[in-house]
Design a protein around this motif. Structure first.
Motif, PDB file in Angstrom:
ATOM      1  N   THR A   1      30.565   7.735  23.644  1.00 47.52           N
ATOM      2  CA  THR A   1      29.729   6.803  24.411  1.00 47.52           C
ATOM      3  C   THR A   1      30.070   6.889  25.893  1.00 47.52           C
ATOM      4  N   HIS A   2      31.357   6.915  26.192  1.00 47.12           N
ATOM      5  CA  HIS A   2      31.788   7.015  27.591  1.00 47.12           C
ATOM      6  C   HIS A   2      31.207   8.276  28.244  1.00 47.12           C
TER       7      HIS A   2
ATOM      8  N   PRO B   1      36.653  10.146  19.086  1.00 45.89           N
ATOM      9  CA  PRO B   1      36.423   8.729  18.766  1.00 45.89           C
ATOM     10  C   PRO B   1      35.072   8.301  19.356  1.00 45.89           C
ATOM     11  N   ALA B   2      34.334   7.457  18.619  1.00 49.45           N
ATOM     12  CA  ALA B   2      32.969   7.097  19.036  1.00 49.45           C
ATOM     13  C   ALA B   2      32.928   6.529  20.453  1.00 49.45           C
ATOM     14  N   GLU B   3      33.950   5.744  20.825  1.00 52.50           N
ATOM     15  CA  GLU B   3      33.879   5.136  22.176  1.00 52.50           C
ATOM     16  C   GLU B   3      34.027   6.192  23.270  1.00 52.50           C
ATOM     17  N   LYS B   4      34.694   7.294  22.954  1.00 49.41           N
ATOM     18  CA  LYS B   4      34.811   8.364  23.945  1.00 49.41           C
ATOM     19  C   LYS B   4      33.479   9.106  24.086  1.00 49.41           C
TER      20      LYS B   4
ATOM     21  N   SER C   1      28.062   9.240  15.565  1.00 49.52           N
ATOM     22  CA  SER C   1      28.476   8.652  16.847  1.00 49.52           C
ATOM     23  C   SER C   1      29.788   9.259  17.331  1.00 49.52           C
ATOM     24  N   ARG C   2      30.422  10.093  16.495  1.00 49.25           N
ATOM     25  CA  ARG C   2      31.655  10.768  16.909  1.00 49.25           C
ATOM     26  C   ARG C   2      31.407  12.195  17.406  1.00 49.25           C
TER      27      ARG C   2
ATOM     28  N   ASN D   1      27.467   8.046  28.781  1.00 44.21           N
ATOM     29  CA  ASN D   1      27.117   7.105  29.853  1.00 44.21           C
ATOM     30  C   ASN D   1      27.344   7.686  31.237  1.00 44.21           C
TER      31      ASN D   1
END
Ligand SMILES: *Cc1c(COP(=O)(O)O)cnc(C)c1O
Length: 385
Positions: free
Chosen positions: A259-260, A254-257, A95-96, A263
């Motif tokens: 995902t961003h 970072p995983a949230e980046k 996820s990274r 998306n």
């Protein structure tokens, strides 16, 4: 320069200007200037042995079997599926991993989405790091000095960053176009002391050519990232795997980046051929063979640099990449030398006259096959005799 070479020079310069901060591709040169015969392409930076290795697999597994039809006719896997493969191979949480259509796309994504008000870039550099900056981002240059062989001095660099308080910074290791290398311990120290910088970008696109000792072990810091969540690794596969044409690169973020980014697009930004490469990259049989060509190429490159160092009237800067930055000290300009190499010897070298932060006359020469390296050496000896 006589009239006909002056005309060729003029034509070549026009092509260079239309390529912006990069060099005209070999295909463009061949199409636009059929009158010049290019014997050695020492402008682009790739390991030719690695290209051969890729082609061997490509022929055996895609061409000879007819599987190439599926690769071309159907959609490749989506970004996140290729990320799964690469993550497992690198032993990093998939996820990274963000897959890019070449690292240039990765750099664009990071700079457009995560770099905010102020970015520190060391110069000389790979131009997208400043040219992709959005209008609201101030780019602050940290100038590497030729007197220090373009070395990053950790204390001086840390002090500069601390004073400027950026939200983002970039370190290319080894650096393009000078080949300067920040040793493992020093880069760790820089990261630790600058842990307050939200976005630290480390570009390891040339790391497969670097080494710390005679084992030639890969010195990547990718495996340490769990400890440093603000560190973002950018990796191009173009040069070390010799496959710039199929556009493969990735980032570890970072995983949230990730995902961003996913998306907001990047669904099928890879291609069938790139997916085939990434699958090879995660295979043991391929990597065992790759390690052989990597080490062979490093060894030959070391010999090339040693020989270059013997040529008078030039300065060869220390490098841990697959190219050398050469300063011309005989009073001629880099335009003149690059043109002479191209027109009289058929050697395409990178004229660095457009690189910001270089004071003097510089060309960059890639290392190639052994015989090609020998030809480059004998041609430069001839020019600087
Ligand atoms: C060439 C290069 C890249 C981009 O390569 P791609 O072909 O887009 O993968 C990224 N960083 C550096 C330092 C480079 O020299």
């Amino acid at each position: 320069m006589n009239a006909s070479s002056a005309a060729l020079f003029e034509k070549f310069n026009k092509l260079k200007i239309s390529a912006g901060n990069h060099s005209p591709s070999l295909t463009t040169l061949k199409a636009e200037m059929p009158e010049i015969e290019i014997k050695v392409d020492a402008c682009f930076l790739s390991n030719p042995y690695a290209t051969e290795l890729f082609l061997k697999y490509f022929k055996k597994e895609l061409l000879d079997t007819g599987e190439i039809n599926n690769v071309l006719e159907f959609y490749p896997s989506q970004n996140n599926e290729i990320a799964n493969l690469v993550g497992r191979h690198l032993q990093i949480d998939p996820s990274r991993i963000f897959i890019g259509n070449g690292a240039t796309e990765v750099i664009q994504a990071i700079i457009h989405h995560f770099v905010k008000d102020k970015l520190i870039v060391n110069i000389p550099t790979f131009s997208p790091y400043y040219s992709f900056a959005l209008p609201g981002t101030e780019v602050v240059y940290y100038e590497l000095k030729k007197e220090d062989n373009f070395r990053v001095d950790p204390d001086d660099y840390i002090a500069f960053v601390t004073k400027n308080k950026p939200d983002s910074l970039v370190l290319i290791n080894p650096n393009n176009p000078d080949g300067g290398y920040i040793p493992h311990q020093e880069i760790i120290r820089i990261i630790e002391e600058l842990s307050w910088v939200p976005t630290i970008i480390i570009d390891e696109s040339f790391i497969h050519f670097a080494f710390e000792n005679s084992s030639l072990k890969l010195p990547s810091i990718a495996s340490l990232l769990d400890k440093y969540p603000n560190v973002h690794i950018v990796k191009s596969m173009s040069k070390d795997f010799g496959i710039a044409g199929i556009r493969c690169g990735y980032a570890i973020l970072p995983a949230e980046k990730v995902t961003h980014l996913l998306n907001t697009g990047y669904l099928w930004n890879s291609s069938g051929l790139a997916e085939y490469f990434f699958r090879l990259y995660t295979r043991k049989d391929f990597i065992v063979e790759y390690e052989e060509v990597r080490k062979k190429y490093i060894t030959e490159s070391l010999f090339f640099v040693t020989e270059l160092n013997r040529i008078p009237k030039i300065k060869v800067y220390p490098t841990k990449a697959n190219f050398v930055l050469v300063e011309i000290l005989n009073g001629q300009t880099s335009d003149e030398i690059a043109t002479e190499l191209l027109l009289n010897y058929g050697i395409y070298a990178r004229n660095c006259s457009d690189k910001i932060g270089l004071h003097g006359q510089f060309i960059r020469v890639a290392t190639r096959y052994k015989e090609e390296n020998e030809y480059i050496i004998s041609s430069l000896r001839d020019i600087f005799k």
